[in-house]
Write a protein that holds these residues in place. Sequence first.
Motif, PDB file in Angstrom:
ATOM      1  N   VAL A  37       0.880  -1.268  -0.057  1.00 58.53           N
ATOM      2  CA  VAL A  37       0.015  -0.076   0.026  1.00 58.53           C
ATOM      3  C   VAL A  37       0.829   1.093  -0.059  1.00 58.53           C
ATOM      4  O   VAL A  37       1.840   1.328   0.831  1.00 58.53           O
ATOM      5  CB  VAL A  37      -0.884  -0.008   1.304  1.00 58.53           C
ATOM      6  N   VAL A  38       0.617   2.146  -1.005  1.00 56.24           N
ATOM      7  CA  VAL A  38       1.676   3.394  -1.186  1.00 56.24           C
ATOM      8  C   VAL A  38       0.718   4.452  -1.008  1.00 56.24           C
ATOM      9  O   VAL A  38      -0.708   4.705  -1.486  1.00 56.24           O
ATOM     10  CB  VAL A  38       2.094   3.509  -2.395  1.00 56.24           C
ATOM     11  N   VAL A  39       1.014   5.269  -0.042  1.00 59.39           N
ATOM     12  CA  VAL A  39       0.327   6.657   0.331  1.00 59.39           C
ATOM     13  C   VAL A  39       1.415   7.881  -0.082  1.00 59.39           C
ATOM     14  O   VAL A  39       2.466   7.844   0.353  1.00 59.39           O
ATOM     15  CB  VAL A  39       0.151   6.570   2.028  1.00 59.39           C
ATOM     16  N   VAL A  40       0.520   8.624  -0.891  1.00 62.73           N
ATOM     17  CA  VAL A  40       1.383   9.867  -1.175  1.00 62.73           C
ATOM     18  C   VAL A  40       0.382  11.068  -0.802  1.00 62.73           C
ATOM     19  O   VAL A  40      -0.849  11.280  -1.449  1.00 62.73           O
ATOM     20  CB  VAL A  40       1.559   9.977  -2.619  1.00 62.73           C
ATOM     21  N   ASN A  41       0.956  11.763  -0.057  1.00 63.85           N
ATOM     22  CA  ASN A  41      -0.036  13.138   0.173  1.00 63.85           C
ATOM     23  C   ASN A  41      -1.578  12.908   0.856  1.00 63.85           C
ATOM     24  O   ASN A  41      -2.310  13.656   0.457  1.00 63.85           O
ATOM     25  CB  ASN A  41       0.106  14.052  -0.960  1.00 63.85           C
ATOM     26  N   GLY A  42      -1.444  12.004   1.600  1.00 68.13           N
ATOM     27  CA  GLY A  42      -2.683  11.574   1.959  1.00 68.13           C
ATOM     28  C   GLY A  42      -3.873  10.894   1.219  1.00 68.13           C
ATOM     29  O   GLY A  42      -4.840  10.434   1.782  1.00 68.13           O
ATOM     30  N   ARG A  43      -3.401  10.430   0.131  1.00 65.85           N
ATOM     31  CA  ARG A  43      -4.175   9.604  -0.536  1.00 65.85           C
ATOM     32  C   ARG A  43      -3.582   8.073  -1.094  1.00 65.85           C
ATOM     33  O   ARG A  43      -2.114   8.144  -0.922  1.00 65.85           O
ATOM     34  CB  ARG A  43      -4.740  10.353  -1.874  1.00 65.85           C
ATOM     35  N   LEU A 372     -20.140   8.870   0.382  1.00 62.58           N
ATOM     36  CA  LEU A 372     -18.793   9.233   0.482  1.00 62.58           C
ATOM     37  C   LEU A 372     -17.605   8.055  -0.153  1.00 62.58           C
ATOM     38  O   LEU A 372     -16.943   8.132   0.024  1.00 62.58           O
ATOM     39  CB  LEU A 372     -18.135   9.496   1.893  1.00 62.58           C
ATOM     40  N   GLN A 373     -18.204   7.137  -0.966  1.00 58.03           N
ATOM     41  CA  GLN A 373     -17.646   6.055  -1.444  1.00 58.03           C
ATOM     42  C   GLN A 373     -16.626   6.389  -2.595  1.00 58.03           C
ATOM     43  O   GLN A 373     -15.706   5.575  -2.659  1.00 58.03           O
ATOM     44  CB  GLN A 373     -18.760   4.990  -1.955  1.00 58.03           C
ATOM     45  N   GLU A 374     -16.749   7.505  -2.874  1.00 54.20           N
ATOM     46  CA  GLU A 374     -15.639   8.014  -3.922  1.00 54.20           C
ATOM     47  C   GLU A 374     -14.214   8.469  -3.116  1.00 54.20           C
ATOM     48  O   GLU A 374     -13.210   8.415  -3.662  1.00 54.20           O
ATOM     49  CB  GLU A 374     -16.013   8.997  -4.806  1.00 54.20           C
ATOM     50  N   HIS A 375     -14.206   8.568  -1.919  1.00 55.27           N
ATOM     51  CA  HIS A 375     -13.143   8.999  -0.937  1.00 55.27           C
ATOM     52  C   HIS A 375     -12.679   8.178  -0.040  1.00 55.27           C
ATOM     53  O   HIS A 375     -11.585   7.898   0.226  1.00 55.27           O
ATOM     54  CB  HIS A 375     -13.369  10.202  -0.270  1.00 55.27           C
ATOM     55  N   VAL A 376     -13.581   7.368   0.568  1.00 56.49           N
ATOM     56  CA  VAL A 376     -13.237   6.460   1.862  1.00 56.49           C
ATOM     57  C   VAL A 376     -13.972   5.034   1.813  1.00 56.49           C
ATOM     58  O   VAL A 376     -14.801   4.961   1.012  1.00 56.49           O
ATOM     59  CB  VAL A 376     -13.589   7.198   3.277  1.00 56.49           C
ATOM     60  N   GLY A 377     -14.065   4.212   2.637  1.00 56.93           N
ATOM     61  CA  GLY A 377     -14.702   2.978   2.813  1.00 56.93           C
ATOM     62  C   GLY A 377     -14.054   1.786   2.277  1.00 56.93           C
ATOM     63  O   GLY A 377     -14.217   0.679   2.358  1.00 56.93           O
ATOM     64  N   SER A 378     -12.697   2.090   1.397  1.00 59.65           N
ATOM     65  CA  SER A 378     -11.977   0.950   0.839  1.00 59.65           C
ATOM     66  C   SER A 378     -10.611   1.209   0.656  1.00 59.65           C
ATOM     67  O   SER A 378     -10.337   2.595   0.431  1.00 59.65           O
ATOM     68  CB  SER A 378     -12.457   0.454  -0.168  1.00 59.65           C
ATOM     69  N   SER A 381      -6.766   2.719  -4.922  1.00 58.99           N
ATOM     70  CA  SER A 381      -5.912   3.682  -5.693  1.00 58.99           C
ATOM     71  C   SER A 381      -6.929   4.791  -5.900  1.00 58.99           C
ATOM     72  O   SER A 381      -7.980   4.795  -6.192  1.00 58.99           O
ATOM     73  CB  SER A 381      -5.386   3.296  -6.967  1.00 58.99           C
ATOM     74  N   GLY A 382      -6.456   6.025  -5.237  1.00 56.11           N
ATOM     75  CA  GLY A 382      -7.161   7.430  -5.638  1.00 56.11           C
ATOM     76  C   GLY A 382      -7.985   7.798  -4.307  1.00 56.11           C
ATOM     77  O   GLY A 382      -8.230   8.845  -4.165  1.00 56.11           O
ATOM     78  N   LYS A 383      -8.048   6.900  -3.321  1.00 58.18           N
ATOM     79  CA  LYS A 383      -8.832   7.228  -2.021  1.00 58.18           C
ATOM     80  C   LYS A 383      -8.285   7.927  -1.198  1.00 58.18           C
ATOM     81  O   LYS A 383      -6.996   7.689  -1.102  1.00 58.18           O
ATOM     82  CB  LYS A 383      -9.768   5.923  -1.699  1.00 58.18           C
ATOM     83  N   LEU A 384      -8.704   8.339  -0.220  1.00 51.57           N
ATOM     84  CA  LEU A 384      -8.247   8.666   1.036  1.00 51.57           C
ATOM     85  C   LEU A 384      -7.599   7.659   2.036  1.00 51.57           C
ATOM     86  O   LEU A 384      -8.049   6.637   1.942  1.00 51.57           O
ATOM     87  CB  LEU A 384      -9.047   9.843   1.869  1.00 51.57           C
ATOM     88  N   ALA A 385      -6.182   7.953   2.437  1.00 46.05           N
ATOM     89  CA  ALA A 385      -5.524   7.174   3.292  1.00 46.05           C
ATOM     90  C   ALA A 385      -6.047   6.944   4.661  1.00 46.05           C
ATOM     91  O   ALA A 385      -5.394   7.364   5.554  1.00 46.05           O
ATOM     92  CB  ALA A 385      -4.072   7.448   3.139  1.00 46.05           C
TER      93      ALA A 385
END
Length: 435
Positions: A37-43, A372-378, A381-385
């Motif tokens: 899992v790679v996190v960059v700038n909060g996502r 909020l499923q575009e941002h959180v919940g799983s 890639s692309g979702k908030l960390a």
Amino acid sequence: MHQARLPAVPASTDSYRLLGATLIDGTGAAAVTDSEVVVVNGRISYAGPRRRGWSAPEGMAAVELPGKTILPGFIDTHVHLAASVETNPAQMLARFPSEHTFEAASIMRRTLKAGVTTARDLAGLDAGYRNAVAAGTILGPRLHLAISALSPTGGHSDFHLPNGAKTGLGMFQDFNPIIDTDDDVRLAVRLLVRSGADVIKVCTTGGVSSPSDSPHDLGVPERHVQMIVEETARRQGQPVAAHAQGAQGIKEAIRGGVASVEHGYEIDREGIELMLERGTFLVPTLSSALRVPRPADVPGYLYEKKVRWSEIAREHVAKALAAGVRVAMGTDAAICPHGVNLKELGHLVELGMSPMDAIVAGTLNAAELMRLQEHVGSVESGKLADLVITASDPLANIGALGDPANIAVVVQGGNVVKDLHGWMPWAPAPSLLEV
């Protein structure tokens, strides 16, 4: 299509790789062993099997987590962070409003540290708490707010005693939650939206804890529920959540167009069929439903109702789960203890869910209910960390997640907000006040 407000938290500028853990991504897909899992700038920029040939940018921190499990940050869609089962009404009456505020902030921090990175407060908090989390003034889950619950005079959210005195949450509430007429309905929804409500909560039945009504008593009628849904559609499309415990009030809520039935203790076959037909979510709040306090700790009327309705919930909610009703995790924390929210997952499994389905109920399903499923919940890639890391195997022992001591790491928007064992060496050490 209306967009939900994305609750903000302080921005992260950290970049790092988490390697070697088992990844349960919240979608219901099979767990990935030896993940990356790679996190960059909060996502999240990557989540999946470890990439053997990929070269990380210079300076990107990395940590090996063999034997650990990474999950999405959990979402509790039914909490009351401004109240506590540990505080009796006499203590609340004696408090200054500032004491109440500080206790709520403490509860919010405990909830976050329990692995709940997003929460939906269904009456009690005002928008200032959401703003304080966004500003980093206090630690807490990302927040969606109902601000107040609506009911008729004498209904579940009428906090007046027979002599007219306020009690409970009503002591700290300026907003009038009583809706008896069509005009009351429209005005109340408009005032809540103006105050920053992300969800509108209505009480279509009485409640187990109400001194003057019962779950069989009807509250906000179907016609008024429809009016509320229509009124929110003219604004940000706020979903409507119904406190509904008795069978008839559950069906009136569903036919009125609510997004979720909260509690649903006496849901019957007709109610289940309506929920399946309309895609309505059930938030069964089993942590509250199955909790029966000691007789000495509560008034006699409440103990008798709790015993009876706990058994009703156990029977009927199990049937709804078996039928495949969509479930989002919610605890009703305040009516049950705060800071152990993930015990709800164990209760869902006890009533028939698989551990994986229970995890989805607490992650992606809950995010979908909150829009909020575009941002959180799983963990995709692309979702908030928003992440939880544990040394436990939740598929083998889902109950372990209910103990905050087993929630070793909590990440919110890329920021490490809990690290019990120093697994994240690049993260700042937490102060003693935030452990």
